[in-house]
Design a protein around this motif. Structure first.
Motif: not given
Length: 213
Positions: A75, A79, A142
């Motif tokens: 995750e 980003m 995130a």
């Protein structure tokens, strides 16, 4: 996906088309293999996108754009990859920083506010920026800590400029009617703690692993 009735309907009438027939059983075995291959092709096609890829496939994408993973989870790494691609066209201005942050955290640009610290009436600082608004839930989704967010912002602004503080905004708001309890996505939580607003926070440095940015 291939279905047995659809395939059998394409065959000539001289062939027994019942699924219980020997030929039907043979076709069903063949269909299972074809569906497995089709699913593999579908996943391979989806994993060309950053938001769908996982594991080693993400590492391959990072290698193509020059963004190492470090200790980041999938995750957080997604980003980093989104921000890396956006940073290629960023010019260091506050507007471009906001655009990169919005893309990296999959948020709207208006959800972020950055101001230059040199004009602060209380604590002026010539080479610092103040992040006065960033949605806490976007960082949580995130898997990004406030310290890692600060590292990302400092990578986006001009060299030598630091982030003085970060105000994390929540979703909590007061009731619209006086002396009446409102339980919704912005108010107090219900007994099951399924819905309710979230509180904000001010960034406090912690012991986090460094992101390779």
């Amino acid at each position: 996906m291939f279905k047995l009735p659809d395939v059998m309907s394409l065959l000539p009438e001289v062939i027994a088309k019942e699924g219980s027939s020997r030929f039907g059983a043979l076709v069903e075995v063949w269909l299972k293999q074809m569906n497995d291959i089709a699913e593999t092709v579908r996943v391979m096609s989806e994993w060309k996108a950053i938001d769908k890829a996982e594991g080693v496939t993400l590492d391959d994408i990072g290698g193509n754009v020059g963004q190492p993973r470090g200790q980041a989870t999938d995750e957080v790494y997604r980003m980093l990859l989104r921000s890396k691609l956006a940073r290629m066209n960023a010019n260091g201005s506050l507007d471009s920083v906001i655009q990169v942050l919005a893309l990296a955290l999959q948020a709207k640009p208006h959800e972020f506010r950055l101001t230059e610290q040199h004009s602060d009436p209380v604590e002026p600082e010539p080479a610092a920026v103040h992040v006065s608004s960033v949605p806490y839930e976007k960082l949580n989704s995130a898997g990004l800590s406030p310290a890692q967010f600060v590292a990302l912002v400092e990578r986006l602004v001009a060299a030598g400029v630091r982030v003085s503080r970060v105000e994390l905004t929540g979703t909590f708001s007061l009731a619209t009617i006086v002396d009446q309890l409102e339980v919704n996505e912005h108010g107090l939580g219900d007994e099951a703690m399924i819905q309710g607003g979230t509180l904000g926070d001010m960034y406090v440095p912690g012991n986090d692993y460094d992101l390779p940015i």
